[in-house]
Enzyme design. Structure first.
Site, PDB file in Angstrom:
ATOM      1  N   ASP A 113       7.849 -13.509   2.535  1.00 50.08           N
ATOM      2  CA  ASP A 113       7.765 -12.988   3.896  1.00 50.08           C
ATOM      3  C   ASP A 113       6.301 -12.758   4.263  1.00 50.08           C
ATOM      4  OD1 ASP A 113       8.162 -11.732   6.340  1.00 50.08           O
ATOM      5  OD2 ASP A 113       8.864  -9.849   5.470  1.00 50.08           O
TER       6      ASP A 113
ATOM      7  N   GLY B 271      -1.410 -10.250   7.866  1.00 44.33           N
ATOM      8  CA  GLY B 271      -2.707 -10.078   8.523  1.00 44.33           C
ATOM      9  C   GLY B 271      -3.112  -8.616   8.609  1.00 44.33           C
ATOM     10  N   ASP B 272      -2.139  -7.760   8.887  1.00 47.72           N
ATOM     11  CA  ASP B 272      -2.419  -6.317   8.941  1.00 47.72           C
ATOM     12  C   ASP B 272      -2.873  -5.812   7.574  1.00 47.72           C
ATOM     13  OD1 ASP B 272      -1.664  -6.212  11.617  1.00 47.72           O
ATOM     14  OD2 ASP B 272       0.421  -5.752  11.129  1.00 47.72           O
TER      15      ASP B 272
END
Length: 80
Positions: free
Chosen positions: A42, A47-48
């Protein structure tokens, strides 16, 4: 709150990082940092996680290349 030096360094570093089509994190003037090979389950939030880990590494005064490697590893782990 971060010092002005850290904020400036983060802004400068942020301008030099971009994701390449070959899934590598690129430094315009410094070369590339290869992505970690993982079995991806997943990618939501990767990016976070990358940006958070990168900000932490810069705050801890890691070298830019080391900060990118750390952030790339954190994002890779998030994807597994």
């Amino acid at each position: 709150m971060a010092s002005n030096t850290n904020q400036t360094e983060f802004r400068r570093a942020k301008r030099h990082v971009q994701a390449g089509r070959d899934r590598k994190r690129k430094l315009r003037a410094e070369g590339t940092t290869p992505a970690f090979p993982v079995h991806t389950v997943d990618t939501l939030g990767a990016g976070d996680v990358f940006h958070g880990a990168f900000a932490l590494a810069i705050t801890e005064k890691q070298e830019l290349r080391q900060a990118l490697r750390f952030a790339s590893a954190a994002a890779a782990l998030k994807c597994t």
